[in-house]
Design an enzyme around this catalytic site. Sequence first.
Site, PDB file in Angstrom:
ATOM      1  N   SER A 162      64.890 126.913 -28.183  1.00 61.72           N
ATOM      2  CA  SER A 162      64.199 127.610 -27.112  1.00 61.72           C
ATOM      3  C   SER A 162      63.467 126.614 -26.212  1.00 61.72           C
ATOM      4  O   SER A 162      64.084 125.688 -25.675  1.00 61.72           O
ATOM      5  CB  SER A 162      63.251 128.656 -27.716  1.00 61.72           C
ATOM      6  N   ASP A 220      72.420 135.804 -26.839  1.00 61.32           N
ATOM      7  CA  ASP A 220      71.088 135.233 -26.592  1.00 61.32           C
ATOM      8  C   ASP A 220      70.868 135.143 -25.077  1.00 61.32           C
ATOM      9  O   ASP A 220      71.631 134.493 -24.358  1.00 61.32           O
ATOM     10  CB  ASP A 220      71.008 133.849 -27.228  1.00 61.32           C
ATOM     11  N   HIS A 276      68.392 135.473 -30.034  1.00 64.07           N
ATOM     12  CA  HIS A 276      67.678 134.221 -29.793  1.00 64.07           C
ATOM     13  C   HIS A 276      67.000 133.704 -31.053  1.00 64.07           C
ATOM     14  O   HIS A 276      66.682 132.513 -31.148  1.00 64.07           O
ATOM     15  CB  HIS A 276      66.632 134.437 -28.694  1.00 64.07           C
TER      16      HIS A 276
END
Length: 292
Positions: A162, A220, A276
């Site tokens: 991320s 994601d 994610h």
Amino acid sequence: MFSTRFIASALVFAFTVSVSAGPVEKRGISQSLMNNFTRYVQFASGAYQLACPAPLGTTLITQASLAFNDDATNTQGYIARDDDRKEIIVAYRGSIQLQDFVTDLDFILVDYVSPGVSGTSGVQAHQGFLAAINSVTSTVLTAVSEQLAAHPTYTLISTGHSLGAALASLGGVSLAANFPGVPLTVYTFGQPRTGNPAYAALAEKLIGVDNIFRTVETYDGVPTIPPISWGYEHLATQYWVFQDPNTDPGNVKQCAGREDPTCSDSIPSSGINDAHLRYFGQLIALNPIVCI
């Protein structure tokens, strides 16, 4: 003499072959590459832990509560040394606290400047990500330099998930520029777009496209932002898990170029979602076992 029917059949066959012959879509990766993905995602996941004293049994060099931490930007991570694989691993933490999300939303593109990196004319990066990485770059470079001095044959790994993935990309550029003779590989998981096309070109030039593994889990949504229309562009090479289970090498596609429309660019942009938070067998940030 060949018959008219034979000649016609041969022409049809030749035309069919010429039409069907083209770039072969590469679906599926090797088991060894999958093993690397499942390994380095654990380092990325471990960066979220409050303490990670021995990431996957390796030797911790710095950690969030010590040197690798900047209070102003809340940028944290650790550096570990794997003496079995002869690697120095730099892992960056992703978004987990309020300041991290402030960093994520500071998406204005600004001129790229980072210690030791030259040839940056026209290169721009996400303002929040750039401020975050530059707040810890000196600490990381010093620690890595000390480790390489003691272990000159070791290779470098930059990884994160991320926000941490964006930092691992920027950090990878820094490592490549400051330690040009040292083999470097970058593994990112759920990386948002980090800079403009000139940044992508710089990263690919310094790190090498074959040394960049930008992985995306199914739908994601984070890798779809910020949008291309804002001046952003991903760097190659993407590896897209097009279907679960995400630990099956046959379910991962090596994509073409920076923005392959048949890979994660083909999914609707939905931001942070459940996809994610799961990469290659890991529930990100929820497995403290990776730190021992």
